[in-house]
Design a protein around this motif. Sequence first.
Motif, short mmCIF file in Angstrom:
data_model
loop_
_atom_site.label_atom_id
_atom_site.label_comp_id
_atom_site.label_asym_id
_atom_site.label_seq_id
_atom_site.Cartn_x
_atom_site.Cartn_y
_atom_site.Cartn_z
N PHE A 29 25.88 -29.87 26.88
CA PHE A 29 25.54 -28.56 27.43
C PHE A 29 26.77 -27.80 27.92
O PHE A 29 26.90 -26.61 27.68
N GLY A 30 27.67 -28.49 28.54
CA GLY A 30 28.83 -27.83 29.12
C GLY A 30 29.81 -27.27 28.11
O GLY A 30 30.74 -26.56 28.49
N SER A 31 29.62 -27.56 26.83
CA SER A 31 30.51 -27.02 25.81
C SER A 31 29.92 -25.79 25.13
O SER A 31 30.50 -25.28 24.17
N SER A 53 30.93 -21.20 28.99
CA SER A 53 30.58 -22.62 29.04
C SER A 53 30.82 -23.24 30.40
O SER A 53 30.09 -24.14 30.82
N VAL A 54 31.84 -22.76 31.10
CA VAL A 54 32.10 -23.30 32.44
C VAL A 54 31.59 -22.36 33.52
O VAL A 54 31.82 -22.59 34.70
N GLY A 55 30.94 -21.30 33.12
CA GLY A 55 30.26 -20.45 34.07
C GLY A 55 31.09 -19.36 34.69
O GLY A 55 30.60 -18.61 35.52
N ALA A 98 22.05 -21.15 22.89
CA ALA A 98 23.27 -21.90 23.15
C ALA A 98 24.22 -21.68 21.99
O ALA A 98 23.82 -21.80 20.82
N LEU A 99 25.47 -21.37 22.28
CA LEU A 99 26.46 -21.12 21.24
C LEU A 99 27.74 -21.89 21.56
O LEU A 99 28.33 -21.70 22.63
N GLN A 100 28.12 -22.77 20.65
CA GLN A 100 29.39 -23.47 20.79
C GLN A 100 30.42 -22.64 20.02
O GLN A 100 30.40 -22.60 18.79
N VAL A 101 31.29 -22.00 20.76
CA VAL A 101 32.14 -20.97 20.18
C VAL A 101 33.03 -21.52 19.06
O VAL A 101 33.12 -20.93 17.98
N PHE A 102 33.65 -22.69 19.28
CA PHE A 102 34.63 -23.14 18.29
C PHE A 102 33.98 -23.66 17.01
O PHE A 102 34.56 -23.59 15.93
#
Length: 118
Positions: A29-31, A53-55, A98-102
């Motif tokens: 989740f944090g990524s 991701s880290v708020g 949710a989107l993981q940018v990389f």
Amino acid sequence: QVQLVESGGGLVQPGGSLRLSCVGTGLTFGSYAMNWYRQAPGKERELVAGIGSVGGATNYADSVKGRFTISRVNNKNTVYLQMNSLQDEDTAVYYCRALQVFSRREYWGQGTQVTVSS
């Protein structure tokens, strides 16, 4: 298997408040950057709010600035949308994403209905 589950929607009178929650499972989740979108009947889905991701970084649609607040608690795999001073035009199904940018991986929840009506 990744799941995003929204909750907290419902019927509220104009001027009222609701807090939406979205819990993610099966993902780191944090990524993931997290977003809230909404879709009203007959309209395109629109971005309401986003949080990094880290708020640290947040962004809002002009229509909700000053009324809605997005936040997240990574050790609970949860993102929130606090909605105050709700108006009729906030009526919509609200989705979290949710989107993981990389990697560009993205996941969507099933949505929760918010109805603002007197």
